[in-house]
Design a protein around this motif. Structure first.
Motif, mmCIF file in Angstrom:
data_model
loop_
_atom_site.group_PDB
_atom_site.id
_atom_site.type_symbol
_atom_site.label_atom_id
_atom_site.label_comp_id
_atom_site.label_asym_id
_atom_site.label_seq_id
_atom_site.Cartn_x
_atom_site.Cartn_y
_atom_site.Cartn_z
ATOM 1 N N ASP A 199 51.077 36.052 53.881
ATOM 2 C CA ASP A 199 51.143 37.466 53.578
ATOM 3 C C ASP A 199 52.166 38.299 54.434
ATOM 4 O O ASP A 199 52.261 38.034 55.684
ATOM 5 N N ILE A 200 53.165 38.721 53.777
ATOM 6 C CA ILE A 200 54.320 39.179 54.561
ATOM 7 C C ILE A 200 53.882 40.416 55.488
ATOM 8 O O ILE A 200 54.359 40.771 56.653
ATOM 9 N N ASN A 201 52.974 41.202 54.879
ATOM 10 C CA ASN A 201 52.501 42.396 55.668
ATOM 11 C C ASN A 201 51.716 41.985 57.137
ATOM 12 O O ASN A 201 52.043 42.710 57.871
ATOM 13 N N GLU A 202 51.101 40.714 56.931
ATOM 14 C CA GLU A 202 50.292 40.474 58.067
ATOM 15 C C GLU A 202 51.328 39.851 59.038
ATOM 16 O O GLU A 202 51.053 40.426 60.357
ATOM 17 N N VAL A 203 52.462 39.279 58.793
ATOM 18 C CA VAL A 203 53.555 38.964 59.594
ATOM 19 C C VAL A 203 54.209 40.170 60.523
ATOM 20 O O VAL A 203 54.346 40.218 61.564
ATOM 21 N N ILE A 204 54.501 41.080 59.558
ATOM 22 C CA ILE A 204 54.924 42.536 60.118
ATOM 23 C C ILE A 204 54.106 43.151 60.884
ATOM 24 O O ILE A 204 54.405 43.664 62.094
ATOM 25 N N ARG A 205 52.874 43.153 60.551
ATOM 26 C CA ARG A 205 51.836 43.786 61.421
ATOM 27 C C ARG A 205 51.486 43.153 63.018
ATOM 28 O O ARG A 205 51.747 43.676 64.153
ATOM 29 N N ASN A 206 51.658 41.661 62.972
ATOM 30 C CA ASN A 206 51.402 41.012 64.144
ATOM 31 C C ASN A 206 52.883 41.222 64.997
ATOM 32 O O ASN A 206 52.925 41.527 66.163
ATOM 33 N N ALA A 207 54.051 41.464 64.273
ATOM 34 C CA ALA A 207 55.285 41.600 64.988
ATOM 35 C C ALA A 207 55.283 43.073 65.474
ATOM 36 O O ALA A 207 55.763 43.035 66.790
ATOM 37 N N ALA A 208 54.893 44.093 64.723
ATOM 38 C CA ALA A 208 54.806 45.581 65.175
ATOM 39 C C ALA A 208 54.085 45.446 66.485
ATOM 40 O O ALA A 208 54.063 46.378 67.384
ATOM 41 N N SER A 209 52.860 44.694 66.327
ATOM 42 C CA SER A 209 51.893 45.027 67.347
ATOM 43 C C SER A 209 52.533 44.509 68.786
ATOM 44 O O SER A 209 51.742 45.051 69.871
ATOM 45 N N SER A 210 53.106 43.289 68.778
ATOM 46 C CA SER A 210 53.478 42.945 70.001
ATOM 47 C C SER A 210 54.762 43.780 71.009
ATOM 48 O O SER A 210 54.728 43.418 71.938
ATOM 49 N N PHE A 211 54.830 44.873 70.069
ATOM 50 C CA PHE A 211 55.960 45.931 70.669
ATOM 51 C C PHE A 211 55.120 47.077 71.246
ATOM 52 O O PHE A 211 55.643 47.886 71.646
#
Length: 251
Positions: free
Chosen positions: A147-159
């Protein structure tokens, strides 16, 4: 007759010296220059085929050594560049917990982010080892469905912490709650992290970053938009050069 023969012999010896010892001394000097890293020294060219083959071999060896030195510098730069973002995030969250900025009751959320960033560091280490191993033959991709959406959510949360400090908001725009794609998850995640990292880094305080996922011709298109300093038009053709910076004063 003896004097003439002696003079003729001297001329032959001088000629042999010019054709053998003198060129070899020049080659030795050039090789010493190559050993010290001065690869701009040009080789002499001699008419004999044997000398030409020797010079060609030395030039090939010098080119290989120069490429190896360049690759070593790029490899170290890769390590520094890719490790900086997760290490900054981990340091920031741990510091916020220790000074009380993050209350104890919500620390579990940020501990999960630290764990995620630690796992990303581990995967980056493995990828860099792969890069060192497969540099000449290309990097092997591990295609999976995710799920590419999950990857983006995880990346955004780290910032989150860095965005809070700069009062930057990240807007995620997904056409559907989940969007499965076939790709190398770790490497796509690395690309998304780098893009969001740059967007946050070069955005003004109080601005926003938008990450959008769209579907077109059965392909997923991901865009990261910000209101930062942007890239000058004259430097747009340089974006594929590794570690190129349009403003040299940024270091």
């Amino acid at each position: 007759c003896f004097v003439l023969f002696f003079l003729f012999l001297i001329l032959i010896m001088v000629q042999l010296y010019c054709l053998t010892l003198h060129p070899i001394r020049q080659l030795s000097q050039t090789i010493r220059e190559y050993c010290t890293g001065h690869f701009d020294r040009s080789m002499i060219h001699l008419p004999f085929q044997e000398y030409s083959k020797l010079i060609k071999s030395i030039e090939d060896l010098a080119t290989f050594s120069q490429n190896a030195n360049s690759y070593q510098k790029d490899f170290v730069a890769n390590v520094s560049h890719d490790f900086r973002s997760p290490l900054t995030n981990i340091k920031g969250y741990i510091g916020a917990m220790l000074d009380g900025t993050i209350p104890h009751e919500i620390q579990e959320k940020y501990l999960k982010i630290i764990l995620m960033e630690t796992n990303r560091l581990t995967k980056l280490t493995e990828q860099l080892l792969e890069l060192n191993k497969y540099e000449n033959n290309g990097i092997l991709l591990n295609y999976t469905a995710f799920d590419i959406n999950e990857v983006i959510r995880n990346a955004a949360s780290s910032f989150e912490k860095r965005c809070t400090e700069k009062k930057i908001s990240i807007h995620l725009m997904f056409g559907s709650p989940s969007f499965f794609v076939d790709a190398d998850r770790d490497k796509i995640s690395q690309v998304v992290h780098n893009l969001i990292d740059n967007a946050v880094k070069f955005s003004e305080n109080g601005s926003s970053v938008t990450v959008e996922v769209t579907l077109k011709n059965e392909k997923a298109f991901i865009s990261v938009k910000d209101h930062g300093v942007g890239i000058p038009k004259k430097d747009l053709n340089k974006i594929w050069e590794r570690f190129y910076k349009s403003d040299l004063s940024r270091g």
